[in-house]
Design a protein around this motif. Structure first.
Motif, mmCIF file in Angstrom:
data_model
loop_
_atom_site.group_PDB
_atom_site.id
_atom_site.type_symbol
_atom_site.label_atom_id
_atom_site.label_comp_id
_atom_site.label_asym_id
_atom_site.label_seq_id
_atom_site.Cartn_x
_atom_site.Cartn_y
_atom_site.Cartn_z
ATOM 1 N N ALA A 119 -0.642 -6.634 3.026
ATOM 2 C CA ALA A 119 0.307 -6.688 4.201
ATOM 3 C C ALA A 119 0.903 -7.972 4.348
ATOM 4 O O ALA A 119 0.481 -8.924 4.067
ATOM 5 N N GLN A 120 2.283 -7.903 4.855
ATOM 6 C CA GLN A 120 2.890 -9.145 5.118
ATOM 7 C C GLN A 120 3.410 -9.968 3.782
ATOM 8 O O GLN A 120 3.739 -11.032 3.714
ATOM 9 N N GLU A 121 3.283 -9.310 2.721
ATOM 10 C CA GLU A 121 3.587 -9.709 1.452
ATOM 11 C C GLU A 121 5.016 -10.113 1.454
ATOM 12 O O GLU A 121 6.023 -9.215 2.125
ATOM 13 N N THR A 122 5.827 -11.144 1.037
ATOM 14 C CA THR A 122 7.085 -11.425 1.058
ATOM 15 C C THR A 122 7.707 -11.061 -0.318
ATOM 16 O O THR A 122 7.335 -11.652 -1.249
ATOM 17 N N VAL A 123 8.915 -10.220 -0.214
ATOM 18 C CA VAL A 123 9.547 -9.979 -1.657
ATOM 19 C C VAL A 123 10.802 -10.830 -1.650
ATOM 20 O O VAL A 123 11.411 -10.895 -0.676
ATOM 21 N N PHE B 208 11.138 -1.688 2.882
ATOM 22 C CA PHE B 208 10.085 -2.687 2.726
ATOM 23 C C PHE B 208 9.121 -2.855 3.977
ATOM 24 O O PHE B 208 7.933 -2.987 3.751
ATOM 25 N N GLN B 209 9.595 -2.964 5.164
ATOM 26 C CA GLN B 209 8.881 -3.268 6.336
ATOM 27 C C GLN B 209 8.197 -1.815 6.597
ATOM 28 O O GLN B 209 6.884 -2.203 7.094
ATOM 29 N N ALA B 210 8.702 -0.771 6.268
ATOM 30 C CA ALA B 210 7.933 0.450 6.350
ATOM 31 C C ALA B 210 6.588 0.570 5.585
ATOM 32 O O ALA B 210 5.728 1.219 5.853
ATOM 33 N N SER B 211 6.839 -0.278 4.388
ATOM 34 C CA SER B 211 5.552 -0.520 3.483
ATOM 35 C C SER B 211 4.731 -1.823 3.725
ATOM 36 O O SER B 211 3.850 -2.067 3.233
#
Length: 255
Positions: free
Chosen positions: A22-26, A55-58
């Motif tokens: 969680a909170q990974e930055t792409v 992406f926020q939904a994931s």
């Protein structure tokens, strides 16, 4: 009773085995293409807005950088950036990149003056029509129309704005271009005359736009996470809401 040691070991194992948390930055590289992508628009444009929400939904955040388009592909292939937005899948690109599910369908339509509507279903309906075009573009539909026996003419200019000016003065019958880009140009550059222009909803061409990702284990994980998030927001009709908002001027430049 399960011991605290076993719980901690399980959590460590899960963290080690999962390539994303969680909170990974792409990191995403894109170029300018309003209203889809623009550094001056809300959410960086409608396409960036959709991607951000997917992406926020994931459970991930995005960082979007604007670069010359010529450098974007190289940077994603090399892994300097994780992804880029709005690409059409080809065999050549598949050899070095991963592709997401389709994010949205781009559509080219005929714009026309409301006093001179152009309604068509087949190429022969375009007979004796005069069209605008760009010197820098190709128009497969025009060649197909001529092959179908339609006597069509195209006048080439340098900019889309010139074609809309000719359309407003009725020096051409229609101008074919991406629907959302056309609406954006009318809103931004012809605000006082935009209601004089309409378009036929029958698409001339369509393009299934996707994300590209670096071909790597991280890229595979990001692709899967994005697809899951995209499906989630599609089920809530969020994608269509954002696309509809282009016509409402939501993605015009922020002053």
């Amino acid at each position: 009773m399960v011991s605290l040691r076993k719980i901690l070991l399980g959590l460590v194992s899960l963290a080690c085995c999962s390539p994303l948390i969680a909170q990974e930055t792409v990191r995403i590289a894109v170029g300018e293409w309003p209203p889809y992508l623009s550094r001056t628009a809300q959410h960086y444009g409608v396409a960036a807005h959709i991607v951000e929400e997917a992406f926020q939904a994931s459970g991930m955040e995005v960082e979007i950088d604007f670069l010359p388009w010529a450098r974007v592909l190289v940077y994603v292939e090399s892994g300097q950036y994780d992804a880029s937005i709005l690409w059409v899948k080809t065999e050549e690109r598949q050899a070095s990149l991963l592709f997401s599910d389709v994010v949205l369908e781009g559509e080219a339509v005929f714009f026309y003056h409301k006093d001179n509507p152009l309604i068509w279903q087949e190429f022969r309906d375009l007979d004796n029509k005069r069209f605008g075009g760009l010197r820098s573009a190709s128009y497969p539909w025009f060649d197909a129309a001529r092959a179908a026996g339609a006597a069509v003419v195209m006048e080439l200019v340098s900019t889309e704005q010139q074609n809309f000016s000719k359309l407003l003065s009725q020096r051409i019958d229609a101008y074919a271009m991406d629907k959302l880009v056309g609406l954006h140009i009318l809103q931004q550059d012809f605000a006082d005359r935009q209601n004089d222009i309409s378009y036929d909803p029958t698409p001339i061409e369509t393009w299934p736009y996707r994300l590209i990702f670096t071909r790597s284990p991280r890229g595979e994980a990001l692709t899967e996470a994005f697809n899951q998030g995209l499906k989630a927001i599609q089920e809530r009709q969020k994608v269509q809401v954002h696309l509809n908002n282009v016509a409402n001027g939501v993605y015009l430049p922020v002053e």
